[in-house]
Design a protein around this motif. Sequence first.
Motif, mmCIF file in Angstrom:
data_model
loop_
_atom_site.group_PDB
_atom_site.id
_atom_site.type_symbol
_atom_site.label_atom_id
_atom_site.label_comp_id
_atom_site.label_asym_id
_atom_site.label_seq_id
_atom_site.Cartn_x
_atom_site.Cartn_y
_atom_site.Cartn_z
ATOM 1 N N CYS A 199 0.803 -1.379 0.147
ATOM 2 C CA CYS A 199 -0.105 -0.086 -0.088
ATOM 3 C C CYS A 199 0.772 1.230 -0.019
ATOM 4 O O CYS A 199 1.522 1.264 0.844
ATOM 5 C CB CYS A 199 -0.698 0.063 1.168
ATOM 6 N N SER A 200 0.444 2.185 -0.950
ATOM 7 C CA SER A 200 1.171 3.578 -0.989
ATOM 8 C C SER A 200 0.121 4.664 -1.242
ATOM 9 O O SER A 200 -1.001 4.257 -1.423
ATOM 10 C CB SER A 200 2.244 3.714 -1.925
ATOM 11 N N ARG A 201 0.722 5.827 -1.022
ATOM 12 C CA ARG A 201 -0.331 7.016 -0.694
ATOM 13 C C ARG A 201 -1.085 7.219 -2.049
ATOM 14 O O ARG A 201 -2.350 7.352 -2.221
ATOM 15 C CB ARG A 201 0.262 8.400 -0.390
ATOM 16 N N THR A 202 -0.431 7.133 -3.147
ATOM 17 C CA THR A 202 -0.962 7.535 -4.755
ATOM 18 C C THR A 202 -0.714 6.630 -5.497
ATOM 19 O O THR A 202 0.278 5.927 -5.429
ATOM 20 C CB THR A 202 -0.270 9.010 -4.840
ATOM 21 N N HIS A 203 -1.526 6.706 -6.874
ATOM 22 C CA HIS A 203 -1.167 5.774 -7.957
ATOM 23 C C HIS A 203 0.141 6.136 -8.494
ATOM 24 O O HIS A 203 0.914 5.200 -8.975
ATOM 25 C CB HIS A 203 -2.252 5.990 -9.006
ATOM 26 N N LEU A 206 2.514 4.082 -6.426
ATOM 27 C CA LEU A 206 2.663 2.503 -7.019
ATOM 28 C C LEU A 206 3.268 2.578 -8.251
ATOM 29 O O LEU A 206 3.621 1.326 -8.594
ATOM 30 C CB LEU A 206 1.051 2.398 -6.882
ATOM 31 N N ALA A 228 -7.367 -0.590 -8.235
ATOM 32 C CA ALA A 228 -7.800 1.167 -8.018
ATOM 33 C C ALA A 228 -9.259 1.434 -8.244
ATOM 34 O O ALA A 228 -9.973 0.431 -8.206
ATOM 35 C CB ALA A 228 -7.291 1.763 -9.668
ATOM 36 N N PRO A 329 -3.927 1.590 -3.351
ATOM 37 C CA PRO A 329 -3.465 2.917 -2.578
ATOM 38 C C PRO A 329 -4.061 2.895 -1.198
ATOM 39 O O PRO A 329 -4.863 2.084 -0.790
ATOM 40 C CB PRO A 329 -4.607 3.923 -3.666
ATOM 41 N N TYR A 330 -3.730 3.782 -0.425
ATOM 42 C CA TYR A 330 -4.031 4.136 1.013
ATOM 43 C C TYR A 330 -5.690 3.707 1.296
ATOM 44 O O TYR A 330 -6.033 2.786 2.060
ATOM 45 C CB TYR A 330 -3.780 5.454 1.643
#
Length: 860
Positions: A199-203, A206, A228, A329-330
């Motif tokens: 998991c990361s904050r933004t596309h 990623l 997404a 995403p988060y």
Amino acid sequence: MQTTQEFLFPFPPYPIQNQFMEKLYICLENGNLGIFESPTGTGKSMSIICGALKWLIDYEELQKSQLTAAISVLDEKIEKCVNSSDNWLSVQTKQIELNSERQALKTKLNNILQYERNKNLLVETAKNINNKKKSYHKIKTDYIKHKVSENDLSFDDSHLEDENIEAELLLEDIVHYSDGSENENEEGNIYENTKIFFCSRTHSQLSQFIGELKKSPYLKNVSVITLASRQSYCINKNIRRLKHLNLINEQCLQLQKKKTTVKHEKDVKKKKVTTNCPFMPGNQDWLIGETLAHIQDVEEIAQKGENLETCPYYASRNAIPHGQLILVPYNTILHKNTRISSGIVLKKNILIIDEAHNLLEAIERMHSVMVTGRHLLHCYNQLLQYQKRFQMNFSAKSVLSLSQLSFCLKKLFTIFGATTKSNPNDSIDTKVSSKLYKIEEFEVTTEIDTVNIFDLLKFIKNSRLSHKLQAFVEQYGNNVKLHKNDTEISGVTQFLNSIKNKGLESDVSQSLTDKVPNEEQSNNPLISVVSFLECLQNRCSDGRILVVPGSTIGQSFIKFLLLNPAAHFHDIVQDARAVILAGGTMAPMNEFTEQLFIAAGAAPDRIVTFSCDHVIPQENIICNIITHGPTGIEFEFNFQNRQNTKLIDELGRALLNICNIVPAGIVVFLPSYNFEELVYKHLDKSGILKKISSKKCVFREPKLTSQVNEILEQYALCINKPQSPQNGSLLFSVVGGKLSEGLNFSDNLGRCIIVVGMPYPNIKSLELQEKMKYLNKNVKPDAGQNFYENSCMKAVNQCIGRAVRHINDYSTVILFDKRYCQKTKALPHWIQRTVIIHNTFGSMIGSVAKFFAKKKKLSQ
């Protein structure tokens, strides 16, 4: 499973990368909750990939080998039992027990092997996709021609149009919708493999991670699924135009519930959105196979879905059971309802959260909701029109629920002193001030405690009221009349007339647009209202309600503040086999242990931490704290001194001197957008900016995210191809802004990082004060003050992290404020070793000049 010293890696790893991977491997094996800190530029992403995926592959192989070994042992026991000379009855009994045990193990092994065969079959399907595409297009073309000929023969049913549209707008009682498709493949009792959710904050982050995956040794060994939202994956143009995520979700589900007959096709064409999505089901297996066969980002999957004419959103979801590494995403992971609707099951799986330094704040923001006076008034009046139009068609249950919703809306906007006859532009009594409420206190004050919010929200969801209201406004915005008399209209009726234009996007509607920052202008205000009502379901101790009157009713707002992020992390901690938080700067780690893991119910002995040094040699970085400017003026950029023009002039002179000795790129971080604008305008007016421009091209952080790439390209161009007498660029940025996190200022792009002042949050903020009180009461007595200090230094450390991005990079960091002298221990460990405090500006300039002179000599 024993950890191993040998990790596959695309190049010889640094010692700290080996340490990272070994610690991560053990953490996953033992089911720990880990906090991993690896400075930006140390290859953190590749360490995560190689450490976690090695564990996953080892674990999968171990499962199969253990089952095979156990079956072999049982086979030996059964053979001995058959040849035994013991009593035949006891032999038979023993044999039955062993066979039963063997069958259970054999079933588990067969399920794993069948899972692998199914996945391989999907991948094989993708390989033969070109031939199948040709036949698919031929079949589809013939089908369309056949439908056209049927349409030519169909009778004129235009008189049914109004009747059908009105039927669409009526509420649906009792029906329960799931976030799924009727055409989704039912997998049955599919083997549930252990998965890693990354998991990361933004596309975009990623996408960067996917780039690293493609460089890794696991490129062809692991099935990677990128999830997404429909907003990112939907390829139906009629749905995408809705823009608002909630509306896109609802309309997508609605299209899948509808089936169109030839008789109604003419009516369907006249509606703004068709009643059946042409991309569902499509041939989902083709796209699933493509997704499993090749590592792809969101844009690539969406494009392939468009080429194959099948829905990428559902294909990615249907691919989850076959995936090993799932990228999300988060919001998809951290928001429980989104997690469930996306088909994500964390039970016994691994969760790795990257860029986790702001995780606590992210959870709080995600579950904090603001609703404006404009939202409340618009929603009330839309609901009033809707009820007037269809009141004779509603069931008694629907009438009751709609009345309860209207009651809640009235009570909410009366807290601003508004009435049902108020207009968003009406002014508010200036004596009314902002106020914080506990949840139960707010409900009693507004009297909405008399309504069962849980049942009301269930009704809104099951009846799909927000979608019905949206469709109603679009269809009847110009025709609805609530009063037959021709008398002069005012108050609520006048306001109703102002929002009757189609889509509520008339000039009148636009004039009512609030000036509340970051407010999303939507013609479906019920979405915001429902989000706020959902927040009232939180525990009373976990949140507060902030009421802020504006200059007008429309600009006033009510905001739910989440104070306890652990309340929404509890299920994750309990369900997941292991949870890893990773970031470049995770200090202070006790925030995560106390406010997240332990507060979410984790045992302290389950928590492990790891922190490593930077890979760059000490001589490649130097950090200078400067207390005075060129003419001896003391640098203290606190709130009281922000308007001090002499101090800003001194800052300008300091920047000019630095531009004379620092080559290539300089990034200057200022505490806020307001202060950045003040500094820029003053330096421009005083003429200092012109002098700086003779040495460096000056750029400013853009206010729009869409302009960031353009500014960065121009910034880089002036560094790589400077026009004499200039020797590079200077970029004014904001701490916590668009350029302070996630961007790389490597090599010449960031030879000097300057942080002006200390970006403390506004201590007078009611939100901050309440958060500090909560921490003091629920964590420890000084937790609130620590939180305040850490908020500042974490933001500074993120800025510093932009400086060096690889082992051969070099840069200088300059901190402009005497208060940094007391904060050296709060700086990253790798920067602390190089800190020099300068009480005179000359000594700092000399130190920096010597640093770059040495680097220039080495490069020759």
